[in-house]
Design an enzyme around this catalytic site. Structure first.
Site, PDB file in Angstrom:
ATOM      1  N   GLY A  66       4.128  23.319  75.322  1.00 28.27           N
ATOM      2  CA  GLY A  66       3.845  23.659  73.933  1.00 28.27           C
ATOM      3  C   GLY A  66       3.883  22.473  72.968  1.00 28.27           C
ATOM      4  O   GLY A  66       3.218  21.447  73.178  1.00 28.27           O
ATOM      5  N   LEU A  73      19.825  22.103  78.162  1.00 26.56           N
ATOM      6  CA  LEU A  73      20.431  21.828  76.853  1.00 26.56           C
ATOM      7  C   LEU A  73      21.199  23.026  76.297  1.00 26.56           C
ATOM      8  O   LEU A  73      21.698  22.970  75.173  1.00 26.56           O
ATOM      9  CB  LEU A  73      19.351  21.392  75.854  1.00 26.56           C
ATOM     10  CG  LEU A  73      18.604  20.107  76.241  1.00 26.56           C
ATOM     11  CD1 LEU A  73      17.472  19.827  75.246  1.00 26.56           C
ATOM     12  CD2 LEU A  73      19.566  18.915  76.294  1.00 26.56           C
ATOM     13  N   GLY A 100      13.378  24.585  72.455  1.00 22.13           N
ATOM     14  CA  GLY A 100      13.888  25.773  71.791  1.00 22.13           C
ATOM     15  C   GLY A 100      13.504  27.007  72.562  1.00 22.13           C
ATOM     16  O   GLY A 100      12.614  26.972  73.423  1.00 22.13           O
ATOM     17  N   TYR A 104      17.519  34.004  65.927  1.00 20.94           N
ATOM     18  CA  TYR A 104      16.520  32.927  65.886  1.00 20.94           C
ATOM     19  C   TYR A 104      16.439  32.325  64.484  1.00 20.94           C
ATOM     20  O   TYR A 104      16.504  31.103  64.307  1.00 20.94           O
ATOM     21  CB  TYR A 104      15.147  33.460  66.321  1.00 20.94           C
ATOM     22  CG  TYR A 104      14.085  32.391  66.386  1.00 20.94           C
ATOM     23  CD1 TYR A 104      14.026  31.508  67.459  1.00 20.94           C
ATOM     24  CD2 TYR A 104      13.155  32.238  65.365  1.00 20.94           C
ATOM     25  CE1 TYR A 104      13.061  30.509  67.512  1.00 20.94           C
ATOM     26  CE2 TYR A 104      12.185  31.251  65.411  1.00 20.94           C
ATOM     27  CZ  TYR A 104      12.141  30.386  66.484  1.00 20.94           C
ATOM     28  OH  TYR A 104      11.189  29.396  66.526  1.00 20.94           O
TER      29      TYR A 104
HETATM   30  P1  NAI Z   1       7.516  26.387  74.584  1.00 18.92           P
HETATM   31  O1  NAI Z   1       8.226  27.511  75.258  1.00 18.92           O
HETATM   32  O2  NAI Z   1       6.101  26.134  74.893  1.00 18.92           O
HETATM   33  O3  NAI Z   1       8.335  25.024  74.798  1.00 18.92           O
HETATM   34  C1  NAI Z   1       9.717  24.967  74.676  1.00 18.92           C
HETATM   35  C2  NAI Z   1      10.250  23.923  75.645  1.00 18.92           C
HETATM   36  O4  NAI Z   1      11.685  23.871  75.494  1.00 18.92           O
HETATM   37  C3  NAI Z   1       9.968  24.300  77.113  1.00 18.92           C
HETATM   38  O5  NAI Z   1       9.412  23.190  77.809  1.00 18.92           O
HETATM   39  C4  NAI Z   1      11.313  24.675  77.645  1.00 18.92           C
HETATM   40  O6  NAI Z   1      11.498  24.408  79.020  1.00 18.92           O
HETATM   41  C5  NAI Z   1      12.244  23.825  76.780  1.00 18.92           C
HETATM   42  N1  NAI Z   1      13.586  24.388  76.810  1.00 18.92           N
HETATM   43  C6  NAI Z   1      13.938  25.662  76.506  1.00 18.92           C
HETATM   44  N2  NAI Z   1      15.237  25.858  76.788  1.00 18.92           N
HETATM   45  C7  NAI Z   1      15.715  24.684  77.272  1.00 18.92           C
HETATM   46  C8  NAI Z   1      16.970  24.269  77.754  1.00 18.92           C
HETATM   47  N3  NAI Z   1      18.013  25.124  77.850  1.00 18.92           N
HETATM   48  N4  NAI Z   1      17.116  22.994  78.173  1.00 18.92           N
HETATM   49  C9  NAI Z   1      16.064  22.133  78.137  1.00 18.92           C
HETATM   50  N5  NAI Z   1      14.845  22.470  77.679  1.00 18.92           N
HETATM   51  C10 NAI Z   1      14.671  23.740  77.272  1.00 18.92           C
HETATM   52  O7  NAI Z   1       7.707  26.672  73.015  1.00 18.92           O
HETATM   53  P2  NAI Z   1       7.131  25.963  71.710  1.00 18.92           P
HETATM   54  O8  NAI Z   1       6.495  27.022  70.928  1.00 18.92           O
HETATM   55  O9  NAI Z   1       6.409  24.720  72.019  1.00 18.92           O
HETATM   56  O10 NAI Z   1       8.511  25.622  70.971  1.00 18.92           O
HETATM   57  C11 NAI Z   1       8.885  24.303  70.594  1.00 18.92           C
HETATM   58  C12 NAI Z   1       9.758  24.410  69.369  1.00 18.92           C
HETATM   59  O11 NAI Z   1       8.977  24.903  68.276  1.00 18.92           O
HETATM   60  C13 NAI Z   1      10.932  25.373  69.508  1.00 18.92           C
HETATM   61  O12 NAI Z   1      12.075  24.796  68.915  1.00 18.92           O
HETATM   62  C14 NAI Z   1      10.478  26.589  68.737  1.00 18.92           C
HETATM   63  O13 NAI Z   1      11.570  27.337  68.236  1.00 18.92           O
HETATM   64  C15 NAI Z   1       9.690  25.936  67.632  1.00 18.92           C
HETATM   65  N6  NAI Z   1       8.737  26.810  66.942  1.00 18.92           N
HETATM   66  C16 NAI Z   1       7.700  27.379  67.609  1.00 18.92           C
HETATM   67  C17 NAI Z   1       6.815  28.202  66.948  1.00 18.92           C
HETATM   68  C18 NAI Z   1       5.672  28.855  67.628  1.00 18.92           C
HETATM   69  O14 NAI Z   1       5.033  29.762  67.034  1.00 18.92           O
HETATM   70  N7  NAI Z   1       5.312  28.453  68.851  1.00 18.92           N
HETATM   71  C19 NAI Z   1       6.977  28.487  65.523  1.00 18.92           C
HETATM   72  C20 NAI Z   1       8.074  27.800  64.896  1.00 18.92           C
HETATM   73  C21 NAI Z   1       8.920  27.003  65.592  1.00 18.92           C
END
Ligand code: NAI
Length: 255
Positions: free
Chosen positions: A12, A42, A71, A153
């Protein structure tokens, strides 16, 4: 070559940010649960310590950038996990890598927050206060007892945004910049999981930004790369919304 550590680099927004920083000439040390230079969980104190140790080893103890993208969303297996990754997985990395950043060239750090941080509720939540106080066990217990993932969240993103802005005062005096980017809905696996969820799918579909669409990870990454660059040398302690107008739609008078 400048070195930037990036959490959540495997998917992402984190993957798009990693590509943008590489394109900007940085060596990237990705941190994730798989498919990264540093494999770490993490959500636990041990995992965060292991991640910090490996980043220090790979970087030679000097970092020019740190970007915390990792996240979990409202479909996480429990509410405590949301706080463990989104708040403590960020605050402890900022703490643990601050010394390495202080030795970097024009060092800058950035946290991915969320437009959800401003939704009514998280400010007054006891779990928000517990996070800011660094009381992880208590915060996770409060989140699990309440059992409302969307509140957990929003609280996690509110608390980490407040924490980053508080840290910005002391970090600035040491020459280190620190900003927050608050995305709205962005098409990633996390967002898709919310759309597919029976509890949150409808609300996620109906909360559409004024621009009429969700964002792409590259649209977030472009802003992050700018904020990490010398062109943004006077932007510090800011929360930058990259949300297609969602925040303006909900809170036009609050800025
Ligand atoms: P995603 O699920 O595509 O990527 C999240 C990444 O974080 C994944 O590679 C996952 O393996 C890693 N991760 C999760 N838990 C982990 C852990 N315990 N240890 C190590 N790595 C871990 O999600 P996305 O959407 O790219 O999210 C990235 C950030 O953007 C997050 O903080 C999310 O809350 C934030 N965000 C996303 C939005 C959306 O609509 N996609 C909107 C607002 C914020």
């Amino acid at each position: 070559m400048p070195i930037t550590a990036i959490t959540g680099s495997a998917s992402g927004i984190g993957a798009a940010v990693s590509a943008a920083m590489r394109a900007a000439g940085h060596q990237v040390i990705g941190i994730d649960r798989s498919n990264a230079e540093v494999i770490a969980d993490l959500s636990t104190a041990q995992g965060r310590e292991a991640a910090i140790g490996q980043v220090l080893e790979l970087s030679g103890g000097v970092l020019d950038g740190l970007i915390c993208c990792a996240g979990v969303g409202v479909t996480a297996s429990n509410c405590g996990l949301i706080l463990a990754v989104n708040y403590f997985g960020v605050s402890q990395l900022l703490d643990g890598l601050q010394g390495a950043l202080a030795k970097g060239q024009q060092p800058a750090a950035l946290v991915i927050g969320s437009v959800a941080a401003t939704h009514s509720g998280p400010d007054g939540q006891p779990m928000t206060d517990a996070m800011i106080a660094g009381e992880e066990a208590r915060a996770l217990e409060l989140a699990n007892d309440l059992g409302q993932p969307h509140v957990a969240y929003a609280a996690s993103k509110c608390a980490i945004s407040q924490h980053a802005r508080s840290l910005a005062v002391s970090w600035g005096k040491q020459g280190m910049r620190l900003n927050v980017v608050a995305p709205g809905a962005v098409e990633t696996p996390l967002h898709q999981a919310s759309l597919d969820d029976s509890r949150f799918g409808q609300a996620t579909r109906e909360f559409v930004a004024p621009l009429g669409r969700a964002g792409q990870p590259a649209e977030i990454a472009a802003v992050v790369a700018f904020l990490q660059s010398p062109q943004a040398s006077f932007i510090h302690g800011s929360v930058v919304f990259v949300d297609g107008g969602m925040d303006a739609m909900v809170r036009a008078t609050r800025f």
